[in-house]
Design a protein around this motif. Structure first.
Motif, PDB file in Angstrom:
ATOM      1  N   ILE A  17     -27.154 -50.532  12.089  1.00  0.00           N
ATOM      2  CA  ILE A  17     -27.445 -49.544  12.394  1.00  0.00           C
ATOM      3  C   ILE A  17     -26.131 -48.042  13.208  1.00  0.00           C
ATOM      4  CG2 ILE A  17     -28.638 -47.245  11.699  1.00  0.00           C
ATOM      5  CD1 ILE A  17     -31.212 -49.455  11.446  1.00  0.00           C
ATOM      6  N   LYS A  18     -25.376 -47.181  12.175  1.00  0.00           N
ATOM      7  CA  LYS A  18     -25.583 -45.983  12.635  1.00  0.00           C
ATOM      8  C   LYS A  18     -25.280 -44.568  11.092  1.00  0.00           C
ATOM      9  CE  LYS A  18     -21.469 -45.343  14.992  1.00  0.00           C
ATOM     10  NZ  LYS A  18     -19.801 -45.802  14.973  1.00  0.00           N
ATOM     11  N   ASN A  19     -25.386 -44.041  12.174  1.00  0.00           N
ATOM     12  CA  ASN A  19     -24.650 -42.637  11.780  1.00  0.00           C
ATOM     13  C   ASN A  19     -23.534 -41.427  12.000  1.00  0.00           C
ATOM     14  OD1 ASN A  19     -27.792 -42.449  10.872  1.00  0.00           O
ATOM     15  ND2 ASN A  19     -28.184 -41.950  13.079  1.00  0.00           N
ATOM     16  N   TYR A  20     -23.443 -40.919  10.591  1.00  0.00           N
ATOM     17  CA  TYR A  20     -22.245 -40.380  11.065  1.00  0.00           C
ATOM     18  C   TYR A  20     -22.751 -39.460  10.967  1.00  0.00           C
ATOM     19  CZ  TYR A  20     -19.822 -44.545  10.796  1.00  0.00           C
ATOM     20  OH  TYR A  20     -19.675 -46.318  10.777  1.00  0.00           O
ATOM     21  N   VAL A  21     -21.601 -38.405  11.135  1.00  0.00           N
ATOM     22  CA  VAL A  21     -20.947 -36.976  11.639  1.00  0.00           C
ATOM     23  C   VAL A  21     -20.479 -36.438  10.829  1.00  0.00           C
ATOM     24  CG1 VAL A  21     -22.170 -34.692  11.656  1.00  0.00           C
ATOM     25  CG2 VAL A  21     -23.276 -35.939  13.134  1.00  0.00           C
ATOM     26  N   LEU A  22     -19.864 -35.601   9.768  1.00  0.00           N
ATOM     27  CA  LEU A  22     -18.737 -35.595   8.609  1.00  0.00           C
ATOM     28  C   LEU A  22     -18.869 -33.877   8.624  1.00  0.00           C
ATOM     29  CD1 LEU A  22     -16.656 -37.778   7.505  1.00  0.00           C
ATOM     30  CD2 LEU A  22     -19.389 -38.173   7.532  1.00  0.00           C
ATOM     31  N   SER A  23     -17.594 -33.329   8.854  1.00  0.00           N
ATOM     32  CA  SER A  23     -17.249 -32.157   8.912  1.00  0.00           C
ATOM     33  C   SER A  23     -17.683 -31.134   7.922  1.00  0.00           C
ATOM     34  CB  SER A  23     -15.740 -32.245   9.012  1.00  0.00           C
ATOM     35  OG  SER A  23     -14.860 -32.205   7.683  1.00  0.00           O
ATOM     36  N   ASP A  24     -18.105 -31.496   6.477  1.00  0.00           N
ATOM     37  CA  ASP A  24     -18.931 -30.906   5.959  1.00  0.00           C
ATOM     38  C   ASP A  24     -19.381 -31.856   4.460  1.00  0.00           C
ATOM     39  OD1 ASP A  24     -15.842 -31.812   3.931  1.00  0.00           O
ATOM     40  OD2 ASP A  24     -15.360 -29.263   4.405  1.00  0.00           O
TER      41      ASP A  24
END
Length: 87
Positions: A17-24
């Motif tokens: 499991i991995k969480n990613y944060v994108l710019s928008d």
């Protein structure tokens, strides 16, 4: 597998499991679509959750084996490359 854990992946209940944060939102959707294209090519499909409009959680496991396999590890590495290419 250790390198994945060092790169932010977690192993929980026989899943990666991995969480990613994108710019928008637009980049988050683009990221999801690129994951889908690669997953389809290798016939191995992760669970993908979009939340809070720009956050994406990817969960990988081989359901038929009930554990993490080389397919999951390989796709995880590819997903990280996709993220790096659009981030």
């Amino acid at each position: 597998m250790n390198i994945l854990l060092e790169q932010g992946w977690s192993e929980i209940d026989s899943k990666l499991i991995k969480n990613y944060v994108l710019s928008d939102f637009t980049h988050a959707i683009k990221f999801i679509n690129l994951i889908a294209e690669d997953a389809e090519k290798v016939d191995h499909h992760p669970d993908i959750k979009l939340y809070k409009y720009k956050n994406v959680r990817v969960t990988l496991t081989t359901h038929s084996k009930r554990r993490i396999t080389e397919k999951d590890i390989s796709l995880a590495k590819q997903i990280d490359k996709i993220f790096d290419s659009i981030n």
